[in-house]
Design an enzyme around this catalytic site. Structure first.
Site, PDB file in Angstrom:
ATOM      1  N   VAL A   1       3.749  -3.791  -2.271  1.00 29.15           N
ATOM      2  CA  VAL A   1       4.409  -4.462  -1.838  1.00 29.15           C
ATOM      3  C   VAL A   1       4.679  -4.987  -0.528  1.00 29.15           C
ATOM      4  O   VAL A   1       4.807  -5.929  -0.354  1.00 29.15           O
ATOM      5  CB  VAL A   1       6.064  -4.053  -2.267  1.00 29.15           C
ATOM      6  CG1 VAL A   1       7.375  -4.761  -1.770  1.00 29.15           C
ATOM      7  CG2 VAL A   1       6.080  -3.398  -3.730  1.00 29.15           C
TER       8      VAL A   1
ATOM      9  N   GLY B   1       1.426  -6.020   0.273  1.00 27.57           N
ATOM     10  CA  GLY B   1       0.801  -6.259   0.746  1.00 27.57           C
ATOM     11  C   GLY B   1       1.578  -7.646  -0.180  1.00 27.57           C
ATOM     12  O   GLY B   1       1.037  -8.819   0.942  1.00 27.57           O
TER      13      GLY B   1
ATOM     14  N   ASN C   1      -6.465  -8.908  -6.184  1.00 30.77           N
ATOM     15  CA  ASN C   1      -5.620  -7.414  -6.624  1.00 30.77           C
ATOM     16  C   ASN C   1      -6.996  -7.122  -7.875  1.00 30.77           C
ATOM     17  O   ASN C   1      -6.603  -8.002  -9.186  1.00 30.77           O
ATOM     18  CB  ASN C   1      -4.738  -7.516  -6.559  1.00 30.77           C
ATOM     19  CG  ASN C   1      -4.392  -5.895  -6.905  1.00 30.77           C
ATOM     20  OD1 ASN C   1      -3.972  -4.869  -5.651  1.00 30.77           O
ATOM     21  ND2 ASN C   1      -3.872  -5.032  -7.777  1.00 30.77           N
TER      22      ASN C   1
ATOM     23  N   VAL D   1      -5.333  -1.713   1.099  1.00 27.63           N
ATOM     24  CA  VAL D   1      -5.053  -0.671  -0.177  1.00 27.63           C
ATOM     25  C   VAL D   1      -4.576   0.522   0.307  1.00 27.63           C
ATOM     26  O   VAL D   1      -4.326   0.853   1.321  1.00 27.63           O
ATOM     27  CB  VAL D   1      -6.532  -0.971  -1.104  1.00 27.63           C
ATOM     28  CG1 VAL D   1      -6.406  -2.335  -1.738  1.00 27.63           C
ATOM     29  CG2 VAL D   1      -7.210  -0.772  -0.076  1.00 27.63           C
ATOM     30  N   LYS D   2      -4.725   1.784  -0.318  1.00 28.17           N
ATOM     31  CA  LYS D   2      -4.746   2.762   0.072  1.00 28.17           C
ATOM     32  C   LYS D   2      -5.986   3.978   1.137  1.00 28.17           C
ATOM     33  O   LYS D   2      -7.255   3.090   0.670  1.00 28.17           O
ATOM     34  CB  LYS D   2      -4.515   3.945  -1.191  1.00 28.17           C
ATOM     35  CG  LYS D   2      -3.908   5.587  -1.162  1.00 28.17           C
ATOM     36  CD  LYS D   2      -3.854   6.306  -2.161  1.00 28.17           C
ATOM     37  CE  LYS D   2      -3.598   7.676  -1.763  1.00 28.17           C
ATOM     38  NZ  LYS D   2      -3.225   8.674  -3.334  1.00 28.17           N
TER      39      LYS D   2
ATOM     40  N   ASN E   1      -2.168   2.911   7.162  1.00 31.15           N
ATOM     41  CA  ASN E   1      -2.553   3.625   7.393  1.00 31.15           C
ATOM     42  C   ASN E   1      -3.807   4.691   7.851  1.00 31.15           C
ATOM     43  O   ASN E   1      -4.079   5.369   6.956  1.00 31.15           O
ATOM     44  CB  ASN E   1      -1.322   4.258   7.843  1.00 31.15           C
ATOM     45  CG  ASN E   1      -0.322   4.029   8.026  1.00 31.15           C
ATOM     46  OD1 ASN E   1      -0.499   3.091   9.240  1.00 31.15           O
ATOM     47  ND2 ASN E   1       1.173   3.995   7.301  1.00 31.15           N
TER      48      ASN E   1
ATOM     49  N   SER F   1       3.627  -2.054  11.328  1.00 29.48           N
ATOM     50  CA  SER F   1       4.965  -1.578  11.364  1.00 29.48           C
ATOM     51  C   SER F   1       5.447  -2.478  10.344  1.00 29.48           C
ATOM     52  O   SER F   1       6.366  -3.036  11.279  1.00 29.48           O
ATOM     53  CB  SER F   1       5.169  -0.570  12.518  1.00 29.48           C
ATOM     54  OG  SER F   1       6.396   0.457  11.947  1.00 29.48           O
ATOM     55  N   GLY F   2       6.448  -1.923   9.897  1.00 34.13           N
ATOM     56  CA  GLY F   2       8.330  -2.464   9.566  1.00 34.13           C
ATOM     57  C   GLY F   2       8.879  -2.660   8.479  1.00 34.13           C
ATOM     58  O   GLY F   2       9.291  -2.699   8.051  1.00 34.13           O
ATOM     59  N   GLY F   3       7.097  -2.068   7.827  1.00 36.94           N
ATOM     60  CA  GLY F   3       7.898  -1.812   6.502  1.00 36.94           C
ATOM     61  C   GLY F   3       7.884  -2.733   5.528  1.00 36.94           C
ATOM     62  O   GLY F   3       6.839  -3.620   5.565  1.00 36.94           O
TER      63      GLY F   3
ATOM     64  N   LYS G   1      -1.144   2.808  16.441  1.00 36.44           N
ATOM     65  CA  LYS G   1      -0.170   3.253  14.889  1.00 36.44           C
ATOM     66  C   LYS G   1      -0.159   4.675  13.772  1.00 36.44           C
ATOM     67  O   LYS G   1       1.223   4.849  14.229  1.00 36.44           O
ATOM     68  CB  LYS G   1      -0.639   2.240  13.438  1.00 36.44           C
ATOM     69  CG  LYS G   1       0.153   2.526  11.952  1.00 36.44           C
ATOM     70  CD  LYS G   1       1.870   1.635  12.544  1.00 36.44           C
ATOM     71  CE  LYS G   1       2.686   1.470  11.899  1.00 36.44           C
ATOM     72  NZ  LYS G   1       2.278   2.280  10.858  1.00 36.44           N
TER      73      LYS G   1
ATOM     74  N   HIS H   1       2.430   5.776  16.574  1.00 36.95           N
ATOM     75  CA  HIS H   1       3.701   5.037  15.827  1.00 36.95           C
ATOM     76  C   HIS H   1       4.486   5.978  15.171  1.00 36.95           C
ATOM     77  O   HIS H   1       5.957   6.436  15.933  1.00 36.95           O
ATOM     78  CB  HIS H   1       3.490   3.544  16.918  1.00 36.95           C
ATOM     79  CG  HIS H   1       4.654   3.255  15.545  1.00 36.95           C
ATOM     80  ND1 HIS H   1       5.147   3.467  14.660  1.00 36.95           N
ATOM     81  CD2 HIS H   1       5.981   2.095  15.773  1.00 36.95           C
ATOM     82  CE1 HIS H   1       6.048   2.308  13.689  1.00 36.95           C
ATOM     83  NE2 HIS H   1       6.275   1.757  14.547  1.00 36.95           N
ATOM     84  N   ASN H   2       3.625   6.269  14.435  1.00 37.44           N
ATOM     85  CA  ASN H   2       4.342   7.000  13.328  1.00 37.44           C
ATOM     86  C   ASN H   2       4.496   8.627  13.798  1.00 37.44           C
ATOM     87  O   ASN H   2       6.318   9.050  13.395  1.00 37.44           O
ATOM     88  CB  ASN H   2       3.233   6.733  12.049  1.00 37.44           C
ATOM     89  CG  ASN H   2       3.116   5.664  11.417  1.00 37.44           C
ATOM     90  OD1 ASN H   2       3.137   4.821  12.134  1.00 37.44           O
ATOM     91  ND2 ASN H   2       2.673   5.619  10.314  1.00 37.44           N
TER      92      ASN H   2
ATOM     93  N   GLU I   1       7.812   7.700  15.452  1.00 44.30           N
ATOM     94  CA  GLU I   1       8.743   7.662  13.921  1.00 44.30           C
ATOM     95  C   GLU I   1       9.152   9.069  13.771  1.00 44.30           C
ATOM     96  O   GLU I   1      10.879   9.232  13.175  1.00 44.30           O
ATOM     97  CB  GLU I   1       8.289   7.188  12.929  1.00 44.30           C
ATOM     98  CG  GLU I   1       9.086   6.568  12.470  1.00 44.30           C
ATOM     99  CD  GLU I   1       8.799   5.051  10.992  1.00 44.30           C
ATOM    100  OE1 GLU I   1       8.271   5.635   9.856  1.00 44.30           O
ATOM    101  OE2 GLU I   1       7.860   4.830  11.639  1.00 44.30           O
TER     102      GLU I   1
END
Length: 492
Positions: free
Chosen positions: A17, A19, A37, A81-82, A109, A135-137, A189, A192-193, A196
């Site tokens: 999602v 990506g 993909n 990707v992961k 991440n 960041s921002g989901g 980042k 940042h997390n 968060e």
């Protein structure tokens, strides 16, 4: 593959999602994009969304070669990707068809040292590399995230015109900047997390106190957080918290959904990395550490349920918590607001100190004021006071700690009485507030000119001859404490 006349300006591989949404965002801003993909259905799904969401210039490719060759030179390819081995595998698959001067941008991440390793590895093929925090989901990726690219400055210059349009837009520019060399973008980042994590924990503690000490219901909580979001606490997380309290459970047809959610928090590792880095750099980050510990404790659901029964049998009753008759709700609400604000400032101060320390170690030259600026929009921790944090570091780039900026110092002093009342009341009622407590202890420790560390150092010298310094003369000293103590006992 598309014809040469329709070569894409950029590519994106990895169509989960995040990506998909980032690719659609890029296309919507007018930049033709190729997507790929390993699972072909994801490519089809993304192409279908591009058609439905405005016939966007997005082109699907079904193998690495066609994907790479569909992008104009010098090519820029974003990977989403992961983290870990899948990134390496994707790089291997794509780099076989890339040429010197092309760029790979990892938007996951990722652990910053993995990025630095990959920068070195791909440089042997003449490729450029960026590790870019996003960041921002899912919503941010689609409509404007905060972007933190670090690595090759040349690579950044190749795509900054795209990133400037794709990022969230605030009053003083797009929420993107070149972070620095190496793995700096991923490290920023990560921190940042970590901030968060602290933010979310502190908000949950405010909720706990208001609900279980103040006896407030979800309708009241929604109104309170909505009101807070119009003042100094205005932020994405406070905004969505107000929304959460209003959502009813559609599955059972009764009650609020938040009350039906298992109290067991998940995590993906960036908070843990932040705390580990803080420890390695000797940077105190107790608010962030407390938030991580609280997630660990939440995972012990079955143990906590068993412990609750054991302690109740031993006489610890819930009346400790539920006796709310004597609480002045209006005063409690205002006190919790002030405690939450003060605690949040401590969490941000800890994160900024960690960033500065790592920047010095690595020579990244991080601009803390600019980092606060790009977090003002798009990202999960976006908040109105980030503009004031930006201003604090602009006034004094060498600021030792956010807490001693004159404006923030004044606010901390004004709010500390309310902060203490909330933490004290929570302790009296048996409500755990580890984040707020850790923040208050951070503030109290930092503001004191003398700590009991003199005794600890004496103990270290007693059992380990670690020496100590004196306040009245320079140098290092060691004392034969046991001999002197025996003399004192004999004299008595």
């Amino acid at each position: 593959m598309e014809s040469a006349a329709t070569l894409s300006q950029i590519g994106l591989a990895g169509l989960a999602v995040m990506g998909q949404n980032l690719a659609l965002n890029i296309a919507e801003k007018g930049f033709p994009i190729s997507v790929y993909n390993r699972t072909a259905s994801k490519v089809d799904e993304t192409k279908d969304r591009a058609h439905r969401e405005g016939n966007l210039p997005l082109f699907g490719q079904y193998n690495p070669k066609d994907f790479v060759l569909s992008i104009k030179k010098p090519r820029s390819v974003i990977i989403l990707v992961k983290a870990g081995a899948p990134v390496d595998q994707t790089i291997d698959a794509l780099s076989a068809y890339m040429e010197p001067g092309d760029t790979i941008i990892d938007g996951g991440n990722e652990w910053y040292e993995n990025t630095e390793r990959r920068i070195s590895e791909v440089s042997g093929k003449g490729l450029l590399y960026l590790g870019m925090g996003v960041s921002g989901g899912e919503d941010g990726a689609r409509n404007g995230p905060s972007l933190m690219p670090g690595g090759s400055h040349r690579a950044y210059l190749n795509i900054h015109h795209i990133l400037d349009k794709v990022a969230a837009q605030v009053d003083d520019g797009p929420c993107v900047t070149y972070i620095g060399e190496g793995g700096s973008g991923n490290f920023v980042k990560m921190v940042h997390n970590g901030i968060e994590y602290g933010d979310m924990q502190l908000i949950s503690e405010a909720y706990d106190v208001l609900k279980n000490v103040g006896g407030l219901g979800n309708d009241e909580l929604a109104a309170i957080f909505y009101d807070w979001n119009r003042g100094e606490l205005e932020s994405f997380l406070v905004e969505i918290t107000a929304d959460i309290f209003k959502v009813e459970d559609e599955d059972t047809g009764g009650g609020y959904l938040v009350d039906k959610i298992l109290d067991k928090t998940g995590m993906k590792g960036t908070g843990k990395w932040t705390v580990q880095q803080a420890a390695e750099l000797s940077i105190a980050a107790p608010t962030i550490a407390a938030s991580l510990d609280s997630r660990y404790m939440s995972g012990l659901k079955e143990e906590r349920e068993a412990a609750a029964e054991i302690f109740e049998k031993e006489g610890l009753k819930e009346e400790l918590i539920n006796n709310v008759a004597a609480v002045d709700k209006k005063k409690l609400i205002d006190d919790v607001r002030q405690a939450l604000y003060s605690s949040k400032i401590c969490s941000y101060a800890q994160g900024m100190n960690l960033l500065r320390s790592k920047s010095v170690e690595k020579g990244w030259g991080l601009n803390l004021g600019e980092l606060a600026r790009i977090w003002k929009g798009g990202c999960i921790i976006r908040a109105v006071f980030l503009d004031r944090i930006k201003q604090a570091y602009q006034r004094n780039p060498g600021l030792a700690n956010l807490l001693v900026d004159p404006e923030f110092a004044r606010e901390m002093v004004q709010r500390q009485a309310a902060w203490r009342r909330v933490v004290g009341l929570a302790i009296q009622k048996g409500i755990s507030v580890p984040g707020m407590s850790a923040s208050l202890q951070y503030f109290d420790t930092y503001r004191r000119s003398r700590l009991p560390a003199n005794l600890v150092q004496a103990q270290r010298d007693y059992f380990g001859a670690h020496t100590y310094e004196r306040i009245d003369r320079p140098g290092s000293y060691h004392t034969e404490w046991s001999k002197l103590a025996r003399k004192t006992r004999v004299a008595r």
